[in-house]
Write a protein that holds these residues in place. Structure first.
Motif, mmCIF file in Angstrom:
data_model
loop_
_atom_site.group_PDB
_atom_site.id
_atom_site.type_symbol
_atom_site.label_atom_id
_atom_site.label_comp_id
_atom_site.label_asym_id
_atom_site.label_seq_id
_atom_site.Cartn_x
_atom_site.Cartn_y
_atom_site.Cartn_z
ATOM 1 N N ARG A 119 53.762 -1.140 68.190
ATOM 2 C CA ARG A 119 54.941 -0.355 67.844
ATOM 3 C C ARG A 119 54.832 1.043 68.435
ATOM 4 N NH1 ARG A 119 54.098 0.407 61.299
ATOM 5 N NH2 ARG A 119 52.438 1.987 61.388
ATOM 6 N N TYR A 150 59.319 -2.144 67.811
ATOM 7 C CA TYR A 150 58.213 -3.087 67.747
ATOM 8 C C TYR A 150 58.262 -3.992 68.979
ATOM 9 C CZ TYR A 150 56.961 -1.647 63.066
ATOM 10 O OH TYR A 150 56.534 -0.908 61.985
ATOM 11 N N GLU A 155 48.176 -1.208 58.237
ATOM 12 C CA GLU A 155 49.003 -2.389 58.003
ATOM 13 C C GLU A 155 48.302 -3.463 57.200
ATOM 14 O OE1 GLU A 155 49.147 -0.854 61.297
ATOM 15 O OE2 GLU A 155 50.795 0.123 60.252
ATOM 16 N N ARG A 158 52.499 4.066 72.031
ATOM 17 C CA ARG A 158 52.521 2.683 71.567
ATOM 18 C C ARG A 158 51.146 2.331 70.987
ATOM 19 N NH1 ARG A 158 55.240 -1.728 75.458
ATOM 20 N NH2 ARG A 158 56.734 -0.017 75.469
ATOM 21 N N TRP A 218 51.479 -7.670 68.232
ATOM 22 C CA TRP A 218 52.608 -6.797 67.953
ATOM 23 C C TRP A 218 52.132 -5.355 68.055
ATOM 24 C CZ3 TRP A 218 57.566 -8.272 67.529
ATOM 25 C CH2 TRP A 218 57.838 -9.609 67.241
ATOM 26 N N GLY A 227 64.507 -7.391 63.897
ATOM 27 C CA GLY A 227 64.496 -5.992 63.516
ATOM 28 C C GLY A 227 65.784 -5.599 62.804
ATOM 29 N N VAL A 282 49.649 -3.048 66.200
ATOM 30 C CA VAL A 282 49.916 -3.318 64.786
ATOM 31 C C VAL A 282 49.058 -4.478 64.318
ATOM 32 C CG1 VAL A 282 51.661 -4.050 63.123
ATOM 33 C CG2 VAL A 282 52.278 -2.451 64.963
ATOM 34 N N GLU A 318 62.075 -10.895 71.373
ATOM 35 C CA GLU A 318 61.878 -10.495 69.981
ATOM 36 C C GLU A 318 63.191 -10.525 69.222
ATOM 37 O OE1 GLU A 318 59.030 -7.265 72.006
ATOM 38 O OE2 GLU A 318 61.097 -7.895 72.369
ATOM 39 N N ASP A 369 56.913 3.402 58.996
ATOM 40 C CA ASP A 369 56.876 2.168 59.792
ATOM 41 C C ASP A 369 58.030 2.113 60.795
ATOM 42 O OD1 ASP A 369 55.900 0.461 56.813
ATOM 43 O OD2 ASP A 369 54.609 1.016 58.493
#
Length: 117
Positions: A38, A93, A63, A45, A36, A9, A48, A6, A89
């Protein structure tokens, strides 16, 4: 060896945007649903957004309209475009790949997203 890497971010102000990327190695990309997730501070967890091998998408309710998941099959990469970001948010992620036949699931190392002024 399967690797999900990833990137993208960082720190962004409320109302701002970020685009996360996840490059997949060691898997047949088209045989996997990509997602995805988060994990915020002190939280579990959570999903998303998810995109199937055929390109169908689904999103967590909070979202919808702000985040867009997409993928590039040639680059074996999945993206998450995040707009109108809110402090809630803020989270790590994680990219996920799930084999549609075996249901084996793989995770990336995570990328931190912090939304703060």
């Amino acid at each position: 060896q399967v690797q999900l890497v990833e990137s993208g971010g960082g720190l962004v102000q409320p109302g701002g945007s970020l685009r996360l990327s996840c490059a997949a190695y060691g898997i047949v990309f088209n045989n996997h649903a990509m997602g995805w997730f988060r994990q915020g501070p002190g939280k579990e967890r959570q999903l998303v957004a998810r995109i199937t091998r055929t390109g169908a998408t689904n999103y967590a309710n909070s979202e919808k309209g702000r985040f867009t998941i997409s993928k590039d099959n040639v680059k074996s990469t999945v993206y998450l475009q995040m707009n109108s970001l809110k402090p809630e948010d803020t989270a790590v992620y994680y990219c996920n790949a799930q084999d549609i036949e075996t249901l084996n699931s793989y995770w990336g190392q995570g990328t931190q997203v912090t939304v703060s002024s």
